[in-house]
Design an enzyme around this catalytic site. Structure first.
Site, PDB file in Angstrom:
ATOM      1  N   ASP A   1       1.866  -1.133   4.948  1.00 36.93           N
ATOM      2  CA  ASP A   1       2.614  -0.886   3.810  1.00 36.93           C
ATOM      3  C   ASP A   1       4.108  -0.922   3.864  1.00 36.93           C
ATOM      4  O   ASP A   1       4.680  -0.923   4.744  1.00 36.93           O
ATOM      5  CB  ASP A   1       2.297   0.832   3.372  1.00 36.93           C
ATOM      6  CG  ASP A   1       2.800   1.025   1.850  1.00 36.93           C
ATOM      7  OD1 ASP A   1       2.839  -0.015   1.153  1.00 36.93           O
ATOM      8  OD2 ASP A   1       2.243   2.049   1.342  1.00 36.93           O
TER       9      ASP A   1
ATOM     10  N   HIS B   1       4.920 -10.382   1.685  1.00 36.67           N
ATOM     11  CA  HIS B   1       3.507 -10.302   2.578  1.00 36.67           C
ATOM     12  C   HIS B   1       3.549 -11.474   3.460  1.00 36.67           C
ATOM     13  O   HIS B   1       2.761 -11.410   4.374  1.00 36.67           O
ATOM     14  CB  HIS B   1       2.499 -10.567   1.248  1.00 36.67           C
ATOM     15  CG  HIS B   1       2.347  -9.602   0.335  1.00 36.67           C
ATOM     16  ND1 HIS B   1       2.305  -8.326   0.484  1.00 36.67           N
ATOM     17  CD2 HIS B   1       2.424  -9.497  -1.116  1.00 36.67           C
ATOM     18  CE1 HIS B   1       2.153  -7.838  -0.733  1.00 36.67           C
ATOM     19  NE2 HIS B   1       2.257  -8.339  -1.515  1.00 36.67           N
TER      20      HIS B   1
ATOM     21  N   LEU C   1     -10.120  -7.874  22.508  1.00 33.22           N
ATOM     22  CA  LEU C   1      -9.824  -7.158  21.286  1.00 33.22           C
ATOM     23  C   LEU C   1     -10.699  -7.564  20.103  1.00 33.22           C
ATOM     24  O   LEU C   1     -10.697  -8.521  19.768  1.00 33.22           O
ATOM     25  CB  LEU C   1      -8.097  -6.946  20.956  1.00 33.22           C
ATOM     26  CG  LEU C   1      -7.668  -6.453  19.750  1.00 33.22           C
ATOM     27  CD1 LEU C   1      -7.746  -4.766  19.801  1.00 33.22           C
ATOM     28  CD2 LEU C   1      -6.343  -6.927  19.448  1.00 33.22           C
TER      29      LEU C   1
HETATM   30  C1  FPP Z   1       1.200  -3.287   1.152  1.00 36.08           C
HETATM   31  O1  FPP Z   1       2.578  -3.671   0.718  1.00 36.08           O
HETATM   32  C2  FPP Z   1       0.584  -4.542   1.688  1.00 36.08           C
HETATM   33  C3  FPP Z   1      -0.368  -5.294   0.997  1.00 36.08           C
HETATM   34  C4  FPP Z   1      -1.093  -4.819  -0.228  1.00 36.08           C
HETATM   35  C5  FPP Z   1      -0.912  -6.328   1.500  1.00 36.08           C
HETATM   36  C6  FPP Z   1      -1.300  -6.310   2.913  1.00 36.08           C
HETATM   37  C7  FPP Z   1      -0.880  -7.874   3.381  1.00 36.08           C
HETATM   38  C8  FPP Z   1      -0.348  -8.021   4.477  1.00 36.08           C
HETATM   39  C9  FPP Z   1       0.256  -7.198   5.452  1.00 36.08           C
HETATM   40  C10 FPP Z   1       0.018  -9.732   5.019  1.00 36.08           C
HETATM   41  C11 FPP Z   1      -1.343 -10.453   4.548  1.00 36.08           C
HETATM   42  C12 FPP Z   1      -2.326 -10.436   5.760  1.00 36.08           C
HETATM   43  C13 FPP Z   1      -3.478 -11.007   5.520  1.00 36.08           C
HETATM   44  C14 FPP Z   1      -4.437 -11.128   6.843  1.00 36.08           C
HETATM   45  C15 FPP Z   1      -3.774 -11.714   4.239  1.00 36.08           C
HETATM   46  P1  FPP Z   1       2.887  -3.380  -0.603  1.00 36.08           P
HETATM   47  O2  FPP Z   1       2.833  -4.721  -1.363  1.00 36.08           O
HETATM   48  O3  FPP Z   1       2.156  -2.338  -1.216  1.00 36.08           O
HETATM   49  O4  FPP Z   1       4.520  -2.900  -0.480  1.00 36.08           O
HETATM   50  P2  FPP Z   1       5.214  -1.717  -1.460  1.00 36.08           P
HETATM   51  O5  FPP Z   1       4.497  -0.669  -1.387  1.00 36.08           O
HETATM   52  O6  FPP Z   1       6.640  -1.891  -0.861  1.00 36.08           O
HETATM   53  O7  FPP Z   1       5.192  -2.504  -2.948  1.00 36.08           O
END
Ligand code: FPP
Length: 246
Positions: free
Chosen positions: A26, A43, A137
């Site tokens: 997150d 992202h 892994l």
């Molecule tokens: C949460 O941060 C993250 C997500 C919803 C997407 C997770 C994706 C990745 C870590 C990268 C992509 C990986 C792959 C394999 C596609 P948020 O956007 O909710 O952050 P915020 O809470 O600060 O807005």
């Protein structure tokens, strides 16, 4: 990044190493906002961090790593952001996982992939098959995943089997239920990590985290490092796990 000064400060016990760590990645959006960048840049940075953490997990000798990449609720984000994450996923599957397969990393997806674009579904199936024999892994990517949706899908299958007379009520043990989940065959995570200061489970591994230890840190996911992972494992190793007993 600040934690790099702490490198080597968290001596880990090989005996108490968790077999399975799950991570709620997150904070990508906030990481981007702090830098005046679009959310998709967050992202992208998050995907790069994931690559590093997969390598770190391998080096630390973990057996399973489950990461929450896209939840059943994430479809509510703007189309632009959803498209950006999906495009990142396409690249990720194409580049990174080919690399990881060489490094003995196995990969599968948990979640209902039927809602993903057909080309992504095809890539996922191909990588799951290509990496099937790998034993280093096992990385489980949660995509269009929600714990309640997983339980709903499992219950639908169970109801079908019961209606067709192949499953009796007395056969419904916890192990039997676990066998219908997307995580069938994977041990429950001993440790669940969530970055970015939020302290919620957000529909992640609801059944599987019944006895997991939780570790929350303020670091935004793109800034998460191997040292921070070691710190989380160190904290876990120094907790007493009682599983409801004394
Ligand atoms: C949460 O941060 C993250 C997500 C919803 C997407 C997770 C994706 C990745 C870590 C990268 C992509 C990986 C792959 C394999 C596609 P948020 O956007 O909710 O952050 P915020 O809470 O600060 O807005």
């Amino acid at each position: 990044m600040a934690l790099e000064k702490d490198a080597g400060r968290f001596p880990l016990s090989a005996e108490k190493m968790p077999k399975h760590i799950a991570i709620i990645m997150d904070g990508n959006g906030r990481w981007a906002k702090k830098r005046g960048l679009p959310r998709k840049a967050g992202h992208k940075a998050g995907a790069e961090t994931l690559e590093k953490i997969i390598s770190a997990a391998r080096e630390l000798g973990l057996e399973h790593l489950t990461v929450y990449a896209f939840s059943t609720e994430n479809w509510k984000r703007s189309q632009e952001e959803v498209d950006a994450i999906m495009n990142l996923l396409r690249q990720y599957l194409k580049n990174y996982f080919k690399k990881f397969i060489k490094d003995d990393v196995r990969m599968d997806v948990i979640g209902d992939i039927r809602r993903l674009d057909a080309d992504i579904q095809k890539q996922i199936i191909e990588i799951e098959q290509l990496s099937m024999e790998k034993t280093g892994l096992f990385v489980h990517i949660a995509l269009n995943y929600g714990g309640r949706d997983e339980l709903r899908r499992a219950m639908t299958k169970i109801a079908q089997e019961a209606a067709e007379g192949r499953l009796l009520p007395e056969e419904m043990t916890e192990d039997c239920i676990a066998g219908y989940l997307d995580t069938a065959g994977t041990p429950d995570p001993e440790l669940v990590i969530r970055t970015s200061g939020e302290e919620r489970i957000s529909n992640f591994l609801l059944w599987q985290s019944a006895y997991s230890e939780f570790y929350f840190c303020d670091t935004l996911w793109p800034d998460f490092t191997k040292t921070e992972l070691e710190k989380a494992i160190f904290a876990y190793q120094n907790r007493e796990r009682r599983f409801g007993g004394r």
